[in-house]
Design a protein around this motif. Structure first.
Motif, PDB file in Angstrom:
ATOM      1  N   GLN A  50      45.154  37.088  39.248  1.00 25.76           N
ATOM      2  CA  GLN A  50      46.430  37.690  39.650  1.00 25.76           C
ATOM      3  C   GLN A  50      47.448  37.612  38.518  1.00 25.76           C
ATOM      4  O   GLN A  50      48.272  38.515  38.352  1.00 25.76           O
ATOM      5  CB  GLN A  50      46.940  37.000  40.919  1.00 25.76           C
ATOM      6  CG  GLN A  50      46.107  37.344  42.150  1.00 25.76           C
ATOM      7  CD  GLN A  50      46.482  36.531  43.372  1.00 25.76           C
ATOM      8  OE1 GLN A  50      46.737  35.328  43.283  1.00 25.76           O
ATOM      9  NE2 GLN A  50      46.511  37.174  44.528  1.00 25.76           N
ATOM     10  N   ARG A  51      47.382  36.561  37.729  1.00 26.03           N
ATOM     11  CA  ARG A  51      48.284  36.448  36.586  1.00 26.03           C
ATOM     12  C   ARG A  51      47.987  37.510  35.526  1.00 26.03           C
ATOM     13  O   ARG A  51      48.864  37.850  34.731  1.00 26.03           O
ATOM     14  CB  ARG A  51      48.174  35.046  35.972  1.00 26.03           C
ATOM     15  CG  ARG A  51      48.735  33.943  36.852  1.00 26.03           C
ATOM     16  CD  ARG A  51      49.012  32.682  36.050  1.00 26.03           C
ATOM     17  NE  ARG A  51      47.805  32.083  35.517  1.00 26.03           N
ATOM     18  CZ  ARG A  51      47.085  31.164  36.165  1.00 26.03           C
ATOM     19  NH1 ARG A  51      47.452  30.754  37.359  1.00 26.03           N
ATOM     20  NH2 ARG A  51      45.996  30.657  35.608  1.00 26.03           N
ATOM     21  N   TYR A  52      46.771  38.026  35.523  1.00 20.35           N
ATOM     22  CA  TYR A  52      46.400  39.104  34.605  1.00 20.35           C
ATOM     23  C   TYR A  52      46.668  40.491  35.202  1.00 20.35           C
ATOM     24  O   TYR A  52      46.214  41.496  34.668  1.00 20.35           O
ATOM     25  CB  TYR A  52      44.926  38.990  34.214  1.00 20.35           C
ATOM     26  CG  TYR A  52      44.662  37.950  33.145  1.00 20.35           C
ATOM     27  CD1 TYR A  52      45.072  38.150  31.825  1.00 20.35           C
ATOM     28  CD2 TYR A  52      44.001  36.760  33.453  1.00 20.35           C
ATOM     29  CE1 TYR A  52      44.833  37.201  30.844  1.00 20.35           C
ATOM     30  CE2 TYR A  52      43.748  35.803  32.475  1.00 20.35           C
ATOM     31  CZ  TYR A  52      44.171  36.035  31.168  1.00 20.35           C
ATOM     32  OH  TYR A  52      43.933  35.084  30.186  1.00 20.35           O
ATOM     33  N   GLY A  53      47.389  40.531  36.308  1.00 14.20           N
ATOM     34  CA  GLY A  53      47.773  41.819  36.891  1.00 14.20           C
ATOM     35  C   GLY A  53      46.885  42.303  38.009  1.00 14.20           C
ATOM     36  O   GLY A  53      47.151  43.357  38.599  1.00 14.20           O
ATOM     37  N   LEU A  54      45.836  41.567  38.312  1.00 15.58           N
ATOM     38  CA  LEU A  54      44.953  41.938  39.419  1.00 15.58           C
ATOM     39  C   LEU A  54      45.503  41.288  40.685  1.00 15.58           C
ATOM     40  O   LEU A  54      44.956  40.322  41.228  1.00 15.58           O
ATOM     41  CB  LEU A  54      43.521  41.483  39.112  1.00 15.58           C
ATOM     42  CG  LEU A  54      42.928  42.100  37.839  1.00 15.58           C
ATOM     43  CD1 LEU A  54      41.700  41.324  37.380  1.00 15.58           C
ATOM     44  CD2 LEU A  54      42.581  43.567  38.056  1.00 15.58           C
ATOM     45  N   GLU A  55      46.601  41.835  41.169  1.00 11.66           N
ATOM     46  CA  GLU A  55      47.407  41.185  42.190  1.00 11.66           C
ATOM     47  C   GLU A  55      46.783  41.230  43.586  1.00 11.66           C
ATOM     48  O   GLU A  55      47.071  40.384  44.426  1.00 11.66           O
ATOM     49  CB  GLU A  55      48.794  41.827  42.238  1.00 11.66           C
ATOM     50  CG  GLU A  55      49.565  41.716  40.926  1.00 11.66           C
ATOM     51  CD  GLU A  55      50.893  42.424  40.990  1.00 11.66           C
ATOM     52  OE1 GLU A  55      51.232  42.939  42.087  1.00 11.66           O
ATOM     53  OE2 GLU A  55      51.603  42.466  39.964  1.00 11.66           O
ATOM     54  N   HIS A  56      45.956  42.232  43.823  1.00 13.34           N
ATOM     55  CA  HIS A  56      45.428  42.447  45.167  1.00 13.34           C
ATOM     56  C   HIS A  56      43.991  41.942  45.230  1.00 13.34           C
ATOM     57  O   HIS A  56      43.125  42.393  44.477  1.00 13.34           O
ATOM     58  CB  HIS A  56      45.505  43.929  45.519  1.00 13.34           C
ATOM     59  CG  HIS A  56      46.879  44.502  45.331  1.00 13.34           C
ATOM     60  ND1 HIS A  56      47.866  44.399  46.289  1.00 13.34           N
ATOM     61  CD2 HIS A  56      47.431  45.164  44.274  1.00 13.34           C
ATOM     62  CE1 HIS A  56      48.970  44.978  45.844  1.00 13.34           C
ATOM     63  NE2 HIS A  56      48.737  45.441  44.624  1.00 13.34           N
ATOM     64  N   VAL A  57      43.739  40.999  46.133  1.00 14.89           N
ATOM     65  CA  VAL A  57      42.447  40.312  46.170  1.00 14.89           C
ATOM     66  C   VAL A  57      41.878  40.343  47.590  1.00 14.89           C
ATOM     67  O   VAL A  57      42.599  40.154  48.579  1.00 14.89           O
ATOM     68  CB  VAL A  57      42.584  38.850  45.699  1.00 14.89           C
ATOM     69  CG1 VAL A  57      41.241  38.136  45.765  1.00 14.89           C
ATOM     70  CG2 VAL A  57      43.144  38.802  44.269  1.00 14.89           C
ATOM     71  N   TRP A  58      40.579  40.576  47.658  1.00 15.40           N
ATOM     72  CA  TRP A  58      39.851  40.569  48.941  1.00 15.40           C
ATOM     73  C   TRP A  58      38.624  39.686  48.806  1.00 15.40           C
ATOM     74  O   TRP A  58      37.931  39.722  47.785  1.00 15.40           O
ATOM     75  CB  TRP A  58      39.446  41.997  49.296  1.00 15.40           C
ATOM     76  CG  TRP A  58      38.650  42.126  50.572  1.00 15.40           C
ATOM     77  CD1 TRP A  58      39.136  42.309  51.834  1.00 15.40           C
ATOM     78  CD2 TRP A  58      37.216  42.109  50.698  1.00 15.40           C
ATOM     79  NE1 TRP A  58      38.103  42.394  52.735  1.00 15.40           N
ATOM     80  CE2 TRP A  58      36.922  42.280  52.072  1.00 15.40           C
ATOM     81  CE3 TRP A  58      36.177  41.951  49.786  1.00 15.40           C
ATOM     82  CZ2 TRP A  58      35.603  42.305  52.549  1.00 15.40           C
ATOM     83  CZ3 TRP A  58      34.874  41.976  50.250  1.00 15.40           C
ATOM     84  CH2 TRP A  58      34.603  42.152  51.618  1.00 15.40           C
ATOM     85  N   HIS A  59      38.354  38.893  49.839  1.00 13.53           N
ATOM     86  CA  HIS A  59      37.184  38.016  49.862  1.00 13.53           C
ATOM     87  C   HIS A  59      36.265  38.417  51.007  1.00 13.53           C
ATOM     88  O   HIS A  59      36.734  38.729  52.113  1.00 13.53           O
ATOM     89  CB  HIS A  59      37.612  36.553  50.043  1.00 13.53           C
ATOM     90  CG  HIS A  59      38.470  36.022  48.946  1.00 13.53           C
ATOM     91  ND1 HIS A  59      37.949  35.566  47.754  1.00 13.53           N
ATOM     92  CD2 HIS A  59      39.822  35.874  48.855  1.00 13.53           C
ATOM     93  CE1 HIS A  59      38.938  35.149  46.974  1.00 13.53           C
ATOM     94  NE2 HIS A  59      40.083  35.331  47.608  1.00 13.53           N
ATOM     95  N   SER A  60      34.959  38.355  50.781  1.00 13.51           N
ATOM     96  CA  SER A  60      34.007  38.798  51.798  1.00 13.51           C
ATOM     97  C   SER A  60      33.666  37.719  52.828  1.00 13.51           C
ATOM     98  O   SER A  60      33.041  38.016  53.841  1.00 13.51           O
ATOM     99  CB  SER A  60      32.705  39.269  51.128  1.00 13.51           C
ATOM    100  OG  SER A  60      32.050  38.199  50.465  1.00 13.51           O
ATOM    101  N   HIS A  61      34.082  36.477  52.581  1.00 16.24           N
ATOM    102  CA  HIS A  61      33.705  35.399  53.496  1.00 16.24           C
ATOM    103  C   HIS A  61      34.754  35.100  54.549  1.00 16.24           C
ATOM    104  O   HIS A  61      34.469  34.431  55.545  1.00 16.24           O
ATOM    105  CB  HIS A  61      33.408  34.119  52.706  1.00 16.24           C
ATOM    106  CG  HIS A  61      34.631  33.425  52.175  1.00 16.24           C
ATOM    107  ND1 HIS A  61      35.509  34.048  51.327  1.00 16.24           N
ATOM    108  CD2 HIS A  61      35.108  32.165  52.386  1.00 16.24           C
ATOM    109  CE1 HIS A  61      36.482  33.196  51.018  1.00 16.24           C
ATOM    110  NE2 HIS A  61      36.266  32.064  51.650  1.00 16.24           N
ATOM    111  N   GLU A  62      35.985  35.602  54.340  1.00 13.81           N
ATOM    112  CA  GLU A  62      37.059  35.245  55.248  1.00 13.81           C
ATOM    113  C   GLU A  62      38.122  36.334  55.290  1.00 13.81           C
ATOM    114  O   GLU A  62      38.718  36.656  54.248  1.00 13.81           O
ATOM    115  CB  GLU A  62      37.697  33.926  54.789  1.00 13.81           C
ATOM    116  CG  GLU A  62      38.675  33.340  55.763  1.00 13.81           C
ATOM    117  CD  GLU A  62      39.242  32.016  55.274  1.00 13.81           C
ATOM    118  OE1 GLU A  62      40.239  32.075  54.523  1.00 13.81           O
ATOM    119  OE2 GLU A  62      38.690  30.962  55.611  1.00 13.81           O
TER     120      GLU A  62
END
Length: 292
Positions: A50-62
């Motif tokens: 996120q600090r590198y600009g990849l602000e939006h994150v999705w996880h497949s386990h939860e």
């Protein structure tokens, strides 16, 4: 658009997380898909990205979309993007048909030029999971075939094929071989109660079924089959080269270039090379009968 996909080999230790995040960030990707992120360290992996600009994150386990299922694997898939991520077309319950839903992922990426239907997968290896590997392929294939005619991408570690041939064909781990006359054959018989033909068919339902799911292999689209097959997974003596990490795209994209960061594997940040792909959305989408 710059896309990066990487099996990070159960990423969890602080030292490796830092090295992996810095390597990814140095390339300036717009979208990153990771396989084998250790679930107990999910936030520690997401934060530096996120600090590198990849602000939006999705996880497949939860959260897992299946109320009657428990997460069985200690690792999962992760998608990080510069652009917002939303629920995929048709929802997320399609993963529930897989033996391990947490090894598959799908989101809608709200990119500036268009929404992208993005899949990622970590197909379990057959040596430890048997036919669950093929069940996972078949679950993924069904979802791909049901996709809309819109910009779509599939990335991941597929633990297949056994080999690519210069003819454009591939050999799976179903005992396939090239005979002396140049023809290809599959061993007849069964393994653990199922015909070996089912194995071959299951792998091809994703890796060689372009006419049915509408996605093409980005690396072969850009480089062809005459080039030497890249080794993307660390192999042991006698196994031969393995290229398990692939990206597939719909006809809405032009593959500008693609390749692998083999140096990251050689640095032992993972036992897989990361695959990078530069894509450009086409202003005019070629017709179905003539797209290259």
């Amino acid at each position: 658009m710059y896309l990066l996909s990487w099996n990070v080999d159960q990423l969890g230790s602080a030292k490796r997380i830092e090295a992996v995040a810095n390597a990814i960030g140095s390339t300036g990707p717009d979208i990153v898909t990771l396989q084998e992120v250790r679930s107990g360290h999910a936030s520690k992996v997401a934060e530096p990205l996120q600090r590198y600009g990849l602000e939006h994150v999705w996880h497949s386990h939860e959260p897992l979309p299946c109320s009657d299922r428990k997460v069985q694997k200690e690792y999962h898939c992760m998608i990080a993007s510069r652009w917002p991520l939303t629920d995929p077309p048709g929802g997320d319950t399609w993963r529930c048909a897989a033996p391990f839903p947490e090894t598959l992922g799908r989101v809608a990426v709200s990119a500036p030029a268009a929404d992208i239907d993005l899949f990622t997968a970590h197909i379990p290896h057959g040596s430890g999971h048997g036919w669950k590997k093929i069940d996972t392929f078949e679950t993924l294939a069904l979802a791909l075939r049901g996709g809309t005619d819109s910009p779509r991408i599939l990335t991941g570690d597929f633990n297949e094929p056994k080999a690519f041939l210069s003819s454009g064909q591939l050999l799976t781990f179903a005992g396939e071989r090239v005979d002396s006359d140049g023809s290809m054959s599959t061993l007849r018989g069964t393994w653990r109660g199922r015909p070996l033909e089912d194995w071959s068919r299951g792998v091809r339902s994703v890796l060689a079924d372009t006419s049915r799911h509408g996605l093409r292999d980005a690396y072969r689209d850009r480089h062809g089959f005459a080039v030497a097959t890249p080794v993307t997974h660390r192999v042991t003596r006698g196994e031969g080269p393995r290229c398990f990490d692939h990206t597939f795209v719909s006809r809405h994209f032009e593959v500008v270039d693609c390749g692998y960061h083999h140096e990251w594997r050689r640095e032992r940040w993972s036992d897989h090379s990361a695959m990078w792909t530069k894509l450009r959305l086409r202003t005019e989408v070629p017709p179905l009968e003539n797209w290259e």
